[in-house]
Design a protein around this motif. Sequence first.
Motif, PDB file in Angstrom:
ATOM      1  N   PRO A   1      79.187  12.576 -44.591  1.00 41.80           N
ATOM      2  CA  PRO A   1      80.078  12.276 -45.710  1.00 41.80           C
ATOM      3  C   PRO A   1      80.692  10.893 -45.519  1.00 41.80           C
ATOM      4  O   PRO A   1      81.121  10.537 -44.415  1.00 41.80           O
ATOM      5  CB  PRO A   1      81.140  13.382 -45.633  1.00 41.80           C
ATOM      6  CG  PRO A   1      81.075  13.918 -44.245  1.00 41.80           C
ATOM      7  CD  PRO A   1      79.696  13.649 -43.737  1.00 41.80           C
TER       8      PRO A   1
ATOM      9  N   THR B   1      80.590  10.126 -51.203  1.00 35.88           N
ATOM     10  CA  THR B   1      79.218  10.636 -51.274  1.00 35.88           C
ATOM     11  C   THR B   1      78.679  10.824 -49.853  1.00 35.88           C
ATOM     12  O   THR B   1      79.322  10.448 -48.879  1.00 35.88           O
ATOM     13  CB  THR B   1      78.291   9.655 -52.015  1.00 35.88           C
ATOM     14  OG1 THR B   1      78.201   8.429 -51.267  1.00 35.88           O
ATOM     15  CG2 THR B   1      78.795   9.371 -53.423  1.00 35.88           C
ATOM     16  N   TYR B   2      77.485  11.398 -49.767  1.00 40.84           N
ATOM     17  CA  TYR B   2      76.786  11.464 -48.484  1.00 40.84           C
ATOM     18  C   TYR B   2      75.969  10.194 -48.306  1.00 40.84           C
ATOM     19  O   TYR B   2      75.537   9.561 -49.272  1.00 40.84           O
ATOM     20  CB  TYR B   2      75.845  12.670 -48.432  1.00 40.84           C
ATOM     21  CG  TYR B   2      76.548  13.977 -48.168  1.00 40.84           C
ATOM     22  CD1 TYR B   2      76.990  14.304 -46.892  1.00 40.84           C
ATOM     23  CD2 TYR B   2      76.751  14.893 -49.183  1.00 40.84           C
ATOM     24  CE1 TYR B   2      77.627  15.504 -46.636  1.00 40.84           C
ATOM     25  CE2 TYR B   2      77.384  16.099 -48.950  1.00 40.84           C
ATOM     26  CZ  TYR B   2      77.825  16.400 -47.671  1.00 40.84           C
ATOM     27  OH  TYR B   2      78.454  17.589 -47.427  1.00 40.84           O
TER      28      TYR B   2
ATOM     29  N   LYS C   1      83.687   8.702 -46.595  1.00 35.26           N
ATOM     30  CA  LYS C   1      85.014   8.822 -47.211  1.00 35.26           C
ATOM     31  C   LYS C   1      85.258   7.733 -48.250  1.00 35.26           C
ATOM     32  O   LYS C   1      85.889   7.973 -49.273  1.00 35.26           O
ATOM     33  CB  LYS C   1      86.097   8.781 -46.137  1.00 35.26           C
ATOM     34  CG  LYS C   1      86.123   9.999 -45.269  1.00 35.26           C
ATOM     35  CD  LYS C   1      87.228   9.920 -44.248  1.00 35.26           C
ATOM     36  CE  LYS C   1      87.169  11.124 -43.330  1.00 35.26           C
ATOM     37  NZ  LYS C   1      88.208  11.068 -42.307  1.00 35.26           N
TER      38      LYS C   1
ATOM     39  N   GLY D   1      77.294  22.708 -47.568  1.00 32.50           N
ATOM     40  CA  GLY D   1      78.489  22.290 -46.845  1.00 32.50           C
ATOM     41  C   GLY D   1      78.939  23.268 -45.772  1.00 32.50           C
ATOM     42  O   GLY D   1      79.444  22.859 -44.735  1.00 32.50           O
TER      43      GLY D   1
ATOM     44  N   ASN E   1      73.279   5.474 -49.701  1.00 39.11           N
ATOM     45  CA  ASN E   1      74.121   6.559 -50.207  1.00 39.11           C
ATOM     46  C   ASN E   1      73.387   7.368 -51.262  1.00 39.11           C
ATOM     47  O   ASN E   1      72.614   6.825 -52.045  1.00 39.11           O
ATOM     48  CB  ASN E   1      75.399   6.005 -50.840  1.00 39.11           C
ATOM     49  CG  ASN E   1      76.339   5.431 -49.841  1.00 39.11           C
ATOM     50  OD1 ASN E   1      76.084   4.358 -49.285  1.00 39.11           O
ATOM     51  ND2 ASN E   1      77.435   6.116 -49.598  1.00 39.11           N
TER      52      ASN E   1
ATOM     53  N   LYS F   1      76.902  19.376 -51.076  1.00 38.06           N
ATOM     54  CA  LYS F   1      78.116  19.925 -50.466  1.00 38.06           C
ATOM     55  C   LYS F   1      78.330  21.375 -50.883  1.00 38.06           C
ATOM     56  O   LYS F   1      78.661  22.224 -50.053  1.00 38.06           O
ATOM     57  CB  LYS F   1      79.329  19.090 -50.838  1.00 38.06           C
ATOM     58  CG  LYS F   1      80.588  19.552 -50.146  1.00 38.06           C
ATOM     59  CD  LYS F   1      81.758  18.644 -50.435  1.00 38.06           C
ATOM     60  CE  LYS F   1      82.978  19.130 -49.669  1.00 38.06           C
ATOM     61  NZ  LYS F   1      84.117  18.241 -49.857  1.00 38.06           N
TER      62      LYS F   1
ATOM     63  N   SER G   1      75.434  14.422 -54.069  1.00 39.66           N
ATOM     64  CA  SER G   1      76.344  14.741 -52.967  1.00 39.66           C
ATOM     65  C   SER G   1      77.150  15.998 -53.253  1.00 39.66           C
ATOM     66  O   SER G   1      77.316  16.857 -52.379  1.00 39.66           O
ATOM     67  CB  SER G   1      77.274  13.559 -52.695  1.00 39.66           C
ATOM     68  OG  SER G   1      76.534  12.437 -52.270  1.00 39.66           O
TER      69      SER G   1
END
Length: 115
Positions: free
Chosen positions: A81, A87-88, A83, A55, A41, A51, A47
């Motif tokens: 992403p 974070t990505y 959930k 994004g 992560n 985004k 992230s």
Amino acid sequence: MTFEDRWSPLLPADDPPAGRDYTVRSRVWRYKGAAAWYFANLSGEQSADIKSRYGVTAKGWGSIRVRVRIGKTEWSTSLFPDKKSGTYLFAIKADVRKAENLSDGDSITARVSVV
């Protein structure tokens, strides 16, 4: 600097903006499902930055195309992403784990470049 100051007819329209490289410090973790998928992560700050910048270019499942380098191994993949963490994350392929001697719980430093 305005958009007009940065825009040039000589550059391709999809040329990514400066600052597309991120140094990611993370731990490798194994997905607890039937398949043996391994991930890392990005931080919450990284992230959020990705985004906000990229994004709008996300493809299926919110994916963003990147190149990742861990040690001497580099490959193309996507950020997705997550959930659960907000974070990505990116998958670490078996051949990368083998080449870099990585397993579940190992700390890594990766260069992630948005393409």
